[in-house]
Design a protein around this motif. Sequence first.
Motif, PDB file in Angstrom:
ATOM      1  N   ASP A 131       0.821  -1.209   0.000  1.00  0.00           N
ATOM      2  CA  ASP A 131       0.000   0.000   0.000  1.00  0.00           C
ATOM      3  C   ASP A 131       0.857   1.262   0.000  1.00  0.00           C
ATOM      4  O   ASP A 131       0.588   2.203  -0.747  1.00  0.00           O
ATOM      5  N   GLU A 137       2.400   1.734  -3.437  1.00  0.00           N
ATOM      6  CA  GLU A 137       1.441   2.238  -4.420  1.00  0.00           C
ATOM      7  C   GLU A 137       1.199   3.737  -4.231  1.00  0.00           C
ATOM      8  O   GLU A 137       1.137   4.492  -5.200  1.00  0.00           O
ATOM      9  N   GLU A 138       1.091   4.178  -2.989  1.00  0.00           N
ATOM     10  CA  GLU A 138       0.904   5.608  -2.724  1.00  0.00           C
ATOM     11  C   GLU A 138       2.113   6.427  -3.187  1.00  0.00           C
ATOM     12  O   GLU A 138       1.953   7.494  -3.774  1.00  0.00           O
ATOM     13  N   GLU A 167      -0.871  -7.153  -7.583  1.00  0.00           N
ATOM     14  CA  GLU A 167      -1.704  -6.243  -6.801  1.00  0.00           C
ATOM     15  C   GLU A 167      -2.163  -5.057  -7.640  1.00  0.00           C
ATOM     16  O   GLU A 167      -3.263  -4.576  -7.511  1.00  0.00           O
ATOM     17  N   ARG A 168      -1.287  -4.586  -8.482  1.00  0.00           N
ATOM     18  CA  ARG A 168      -1.616  -3.458  -9.358  1.00  0.00           C
ATOM     19  C   ARG A 168      -0.909  -3.689 -10.669  1.00  0.00           C
ATOM     20  O   ARG A 168       0.300  -3.849 -10.720  1.00  0.00           O
TER      21      ARG A 168
END
Length: 102
Positions: free
Chosen positions: A64, A67-68, A92-93
């Motif tokens: 997380d 990604e941020e 995940e992405r």
Amino acid sequence: MRIVEQARSIFAELGYTVEGNGPAFRAERAWKVVHVNTVLENEALPTSTNGNFHCFVAQPEDADGLEERLKSADPSYEWAIIVVDGDDYQVERAPPGPRVSA
């Protein structure tokens, strides 16, 4: 198994030729070259001069935040995140696919 070894194994299983040593390496298949970075061992985000496709391999607790950081940096390359958890992994992405209109 260290995350960098898991990353190499994942890309080899997907049919990529893996080149380079260390926490950042290249994975190549047909026309596509992916620059792979293992998050745990490489904190700095790559610059846009390193290629068009980047994949970051992270552990669940780091995904997380990564990604941020990537969204905030808004790099000029396509990027994806693979999360490894033990012997398992999942994308995940992934980079957006081509737009299709009907």
